[in-house]
Design a protein around this motif. Structure first.
Motif, PDB file in Angstrom:
ATOM      1  N   VAL A 134     -21.069   6.633  15.585  1.00 39.65           N
ATOM      2  CA  VAL A 134     -21.459   5.141  16.040  1.00 39.65           C
ATOM      3  C   VAL A 134     -22.605   5.254  17.140  1.00 39.65           C
ATOM      4  N   THR A 135     -23.604   4.511  16.635  1.00 36.29           N
ATOM      5  CA  THR A 135     -24.832   4.206  17.715  1.00 36.29           C
ATOM      6  C   THR A 135     -24.868   3.110  18.332  1.00 36.29           C
ATOM      7  N   GLU A 136     -24.086   2.046  17.816  1.00 39.92           N
ATOM      8  CA  GLU A 136     -24.031   0.874  18.555  1.00 39.92           C
ATOM      9  C   GLU A 136     -23.006  -0.337  17.922  1.00 39.92           C
ATOM     10  N   MET A 137     -22.155  -0.859  18.725  1.00 38.43           N
ATOM     11  CA  MET A 137     -21.331  -1.938  18.367  1.00 38.43           C
ATOM     12  C   MET A 137     -21.950  -3.526  18.529  1.00 38.43           C
ATOM     13  N   GLU A 138     -22.073  -4.192  17.458  1.00 38.80           N
ATOM     14  CA  GLU A 138     -22.496  -5.384  17.702  1.00 38.80           C
ATOM     15  C   GLU A 138     -21.710  -6.714  17.245  1.00 38.80           C
ATOM     16  N   GLU A 139     -21.645  -7.509  18.281  1.00 37.30           N
ATOM     17  CA  GLU A 139     -20.483  -8.572  18.122  1.00 37.30           C
ATOM     18  C   GLU A 139     -21.415  -9.853  17.819  1.00 37.30           C
ATOM     19  N   ALA A 140     -22.602 -10.035  17.913  1.00 36.06           N
ATOM     20  CA  ALA A 140     -23.577 -11.105  17.566  1.00 36.06           C
ATOM     21  C   ALA A 140     -24.273 -10.623  16.629  1.00 36.06           C
ATOM     22  N   PHE A 141     -24.369 -10.433  15.355  1.00 30.62           N
ATOM     23  CA  PHE A 141     -24.928  -9.692  14.346  1.00 30.62           C
ATOM     24  C   PHE A 141     -25.301 -10.474  13.251  1.00 30.62           C
ATOM     25  N   GLY A 142     -26.739  -9.930  12.586  1.00 30.16           N
ATOM     26  CA  GLY A 142     -27.151 -10.457  11.633  1.00 30.16           C
ATOM     27  C   GLY A 142     -26.657  -9.523  10.257  1.00 30.16           C
ATOM     28  N   ASN A 143     -27.322  -9.769   9.309  1.00 33.82           N
ATOM     29  CA  ASN A 143     -26.935  -9.202   7.691  1.00 33.82           C
ATOM     30  C   ASN A 143     -25.843  -9.919   7.071  1.00 33.82           C
ATOM     31  N   VAL A 144     -25.287 -11.125   7.565  1.00 36.34           N
ATOM     32  CA  VAL A 144     -24.239 -11.598   6.784  1.00 36.34           C
ATOM     33  C   VAL A 144     -25.150 -12.388   5.397  1.00 36.34           C
ATOM     34  N   GLY A 145     -25.872 -13.256   5.981  1.00 36.80           N
ATOM     35  CA  GLY A 145     -26.763 -13.738   4.835  1.00 36.80           C
ATOM     36  C   GLY A 145     -27.348 -12.702   4.005  1.00 36.80           C
ATOM     37  N   LYS A 146     -27.710 -11.578   4.338  1.00 36.19           N
ATOM     38  CA  LYS A 146     -28.494 -10.390   3.733  1.00 36.19           C
ATOM     39  C   LYS A 146     -27.336 -10.045   2.699  1.00 36.19           C
ATOM     40  N   MET A 147     -26.062 -10.224   2.906  1.00 32.02           N
ATOM     41  CA  MET A 147     -25.064  -9.643   2.021  1.00 32.02           C
ATOM     42  C   MET A 147     -24.932 -10.525   1.138  1.00 32.02           C
ATOM     43  N   HIS A 148     -24.917 -11.773   1.121  1.00 33.75           N
ATOM     44  CA  HIS A 148     -24.974 -12.630   0.064  1.00 33.75           C
ATOM     45  C   HIS A 148     -26.048 -12.518  -0.906  1.00 33.75           C
ATOM     46  N   ALA A 149     -27.336 -12.283  -0.334  1.00 34.56           N
ATOM     47  CA  ALA A 149     -28.410 -11.889  -0.992  1.00 34.56           C
ATOM     48  C   ALA A 149     -28.407 -10.615  -1.857  1.00 34.56           C
ATOM     49  N   LEU A 150     -27.833  -9.665  -1.126  1.00 34.65           N
ATOM     50  CA  LEU A 150     -27.786  -8.311  -1.991  1.00 34.65           C
ATOM     51  C   LEU A 150     -26.655  -8.293  -3.010  1.00 34.65           C
ATOM     52  N   GLU A 151     -25.591  -9.236  -2.857  1.00 37.03           N
ATOM     53  CA  GLU A 151     -24.792  -9.303  -3.949  1.00 37.03           C
ATOM     54  C   GLU A 151     -25.330  -9.871  -5.113  1.00 37.03           C
ATOM     55  N   GLU A 152     -26.232 -10.951  -4.897  1.00 34.73           N
ATOM     56  CA  GLU A 152     -26.851 -11.478  -6.286  1.00 34.73           C
ATOM     57  C   GLU A 152     -27.860 -10.398  -6.882  1.00 34.73           C
ATOM     58  N   ALA A 153     -28.399  -9.654  -5.947  1.00 33.17           N
ATOM     59  CA  ALA A 153     -29.343  -8.641  -6.654  1.00 33.17           C
ATOM     60  C   ALA A 153     -28.939  -7.562  -7.123  1.00 33.17           C
ATOM     61  N   TYR A 154     -27.662  -6.884  -6.591  1.00 32.07           N
ATOM     62  CA  TYR A 154     -27.148  -5.687  -7.025  1.00 32.07           C
ATOM     63  C   TYR A 154     -25.768  -5.850  -7.769  1.00 32.07           C
ATOM     64  N   GLY A 155     -24.985  -6.917  -7.486  1.00 32.33           N
ATOM     65  CA  GLY A 155     -23.778  -7.418  -8.157  1.00 32.33           C
ATOM     66  C   GLY A 155     -22.788  -6.667  -7.175  1.00 32.33           C
ATOM     67  N   VAL A 156     -22.781  -6.127  -6.046  1.00 32.04           N
ATOM     68  CA  VAL A 156     -21.784  -5.668  -5.290  1.00 32.04           C
ATOM     69  C   VAL A 156     -21.098  -6.895  -4.248  1.00 32.04           C
ATOM     70  N   SER A 157     -19.918  -6.931  -4.772  1.00 30.21           N
ATOM     71  CA  SER A 157     -19.275  -8.090  -4.047  1.00 30.21           C
ATOM     72  C   SER A 157     -19.272  -8.281  -2.414  1.00 30.21           C
ATOM     73  N   ALA A 158     -19.670  -9.473  -2.111  1.00 28.64           N
ATOM     74  CA  ALA A 158     -19.695  -9.835  -0.760  1.00 28.64           C
ATOM     75  C   ALA A 158     -18.446 -10.540  -0.418  1.00 28.64           C
ATOM     76  N   ALA A 159     -17.663 -10.966  -1.355  1.00 30.89           N
ATOM     77  CA  ALA A 159     -16.635 -12.183  -1.289  1.00 30.89           C
ATOM     78  C   ALA A 159     -15.568 -11.800   0.095  1.00 30.89           C
ATOM     79  N   PRO A 160     -15.289 -10.414   0.365  1.00 34.02           N
ATOM     80  CA  PRO A 160     -14.342 -10.361   1.414  1.00 34.02           C
ATOM     81  C   PRO A 160     -14.964 -10.641   2.854  1.00 34.02           C
ATOM     82  N   LEU A 161     -16.209 -10.407   2.789  1.00 31.94           N
ATOM     83  CA  LEU A 161     -17.146 -11.151   4.096  1.00 31.94           C
ATOM     84  C   LEU A 161     -16.968 -12.672   4.221  1.00 31.94           C
TER      85      LEU A 161
END
Length: 447
Positions: A134-161
């Motif tokens: 672990v190099t860092e812990m983030e509690e105010a973090f980005g990437n949630v919206g990116k996970m939606h976009a990456l699901e659409e692009a690659y088919g890896v489910s982001a449903a649990p998030l």
């Protein structure tokens, strides 16, 4: 793995070294579809060009495998336990722990919401010799919206998030006014919650905060609420609106992960965590400590001499951008002269080359290098598949405190970032980004 001849390597992409590879039609078509999807969804990073993805498009997702998946799950549970133990010790008034967590935090923002615990966080993880560090812990973090976009692009489910956000009843995303570049990403979060659950989520800035008792996701460090006037801060702190994460400021400082290495606190923390969890954390978190405010010459001499094994990270600065992302991270394994200047600037409480940053505090951490990977990606100009050889990896797993009885935490998903011309593995035009695939064993073992 094939040894790549130096003369095959190409350098026409800025800050990227790559080699040609075999043009597998299915993989090429997959990469082209992923690229088109990311553009269609208007995925942005900073001020990136909207007509193309803001990073290099991977040919496929990154597979964690069951071993690394389980290590990440155990690590997430251990970090939750650490956060809870630290919060309890803070509430009990431990002076040494408070001194570390209170750096740069105004008094009116200290020690809030101590009866509630952290619910969501992201880790930045380097995989070294097959083990997550672990190099860092983030509690105010980005990437949630990116996970939606990456699901659409690659088919890896982001449903649990998004299910985790829905279960918490999130109806607003309150953003830090100084980071409007994250607005489009958070609007993707809102769109996904509306599509999947019929839940309307408003994306707004804290400067427009109003209390009507709804549940909001806090996309701003508690410490950075200092940018707002006293009246607004008071309204936020006293609001009936339930914010996630709660307003305990200790989650948002890089000093948090150094506490298991603090000799004066180690025994007290271990007593709360148990020896197994403490050992797991010390194996996964590089040894680190807060840099003294007035270090003596002997201390500085040792730090300068050990530059190849150290990294300096900004904990607090009057210019907040040095506490977000990678701008406030300084490695000691490049030029010795540059490292010496960096150490001198840190000792004087400055950011090297940025006098406008004012008073600055640092964390000193052991340097951990990533395992290397050869990663296929789509060349943005030639439209051909290429390989980024010997790329460093950063994983960004996102976790939720599990709300079902008998469980600790849930690994919700995340993405992998690869870079091969820098130690700073972060998103940008020089990086490959792709979702990772979680592969769980049928019967997971205990922590």
């Amino acid at each position: 793995m094939k040894v790549i001849a130096r003369q095959e390597r190409r350098h026409d992409l800025a800050d990227v070294v790559y080699v040609p590879t075999i043009q597998d039609p299915e993989r090429l078509e997959s990469a082209l579809r992923a690229e088109a999807s990311l553009v269609r969804q208007s995925v942005r990073y900073g001020r990136s060009d909207p007509s193309r993805p803001p990073w290099l498009v991977a040919a496929q997702p990154f597979e964690l495998g069951p071993g690394l998946t389980r290590q990440l799950e155990r690590l997430g549970a251990a970090v939750f336990a650490l956060c809870d133990a630290v919060q309890d010790l803070y509430a009990e008034g431990d002076p040494r722990l408070r001194a570390a967590l209170d750096i740069g935090v105004p008094e009116d923002l200290r020690g809030l919401d101590l009866r509630r615990y952290i619910e969501l966080f992201r880790l930045d993880v380097v995989v070294s010799r097959g083990t997550p560090k672990v190099t860092e812990m983030e509690e105010a973090f980005g990437n949630v919206g990116k996970m939606h976009a990456l699901e659409e692009a690659y088919g890896v489910s982001a449903a649990p998030l998004f299910e985790a956000f829905h279960r918490r009843g999130i109806e607003r995303i309150w953003m830090d006014d100084r980071y409007p570049t994250y607005q489009s990403e958070n609007e993707l979060v809102a769109r996904r919650l509306l599509e999947d659950f019929g839940r309307r989520v408003d994306v707004e800035f804290f400067s427009a905060f109003r209390d009507d008792g709804r549940t909001g996701w806090r996309f701003c460090y508690v410490k950075e609420l200092r940018q707002y006037d006293e009246r607004l801060r008071r309204d936020i702190v006293r609001a009936a609106e339930r914010l996630i994460n709660p307003l305990f400021h200790g989650y948002g400082t890089k000093a948090l992960l150094s506490l298991p290495w603090d000799r004066a606190l180690e025994e007290r923390i271990a007593l709360r965590l148990g020896q197994d969890t403490m050992a797991l954390l010390q194996a996964a978190v590089p040894q680190s400590y807060v840099m003294p405010e007035s270090p003596d010459e002997e201390f500085l001499g040792r730090l300068m001499a050990d530059g190849r094994n150290k990294v300096l990270k900004v904990i607090d600065s009057e210019v907040s951008e040095f506490t977000w992302g990678s701008r406030g991270v300084f490695f000691g394994d490049h030029s010795a002269a540059r490292w010496h200047r960096t150490v001198r600037a840190a000792a004087a409480g400055h950011v090297p080359g940025h006098p406008e940053a004012g008073s600055t505090r640092y964390l000193i951490s052991d340097l951990v290098d990533s395992d290397r990977f050869d990663v296929a990606f789509l060349h943005p100009e030639s439209r051909q598949l290429c390989v980024m050889p010997r790329a460093r990896l950063r994983l960004t797993p996102i976790y939720a405190r599990q709300q079902r009885p008998g469980t600790d935490c849930e690994l919700l998903g995340g993405h992998a970032t690869f870079v091969n011309t820098s130690r700073k593995v972060h998103l940008g035009h020089h990086a490959i980004c792709t979702p990772f695939v979680i592969e769980r064993l049928e019967t997971p073992s205990a922590i």
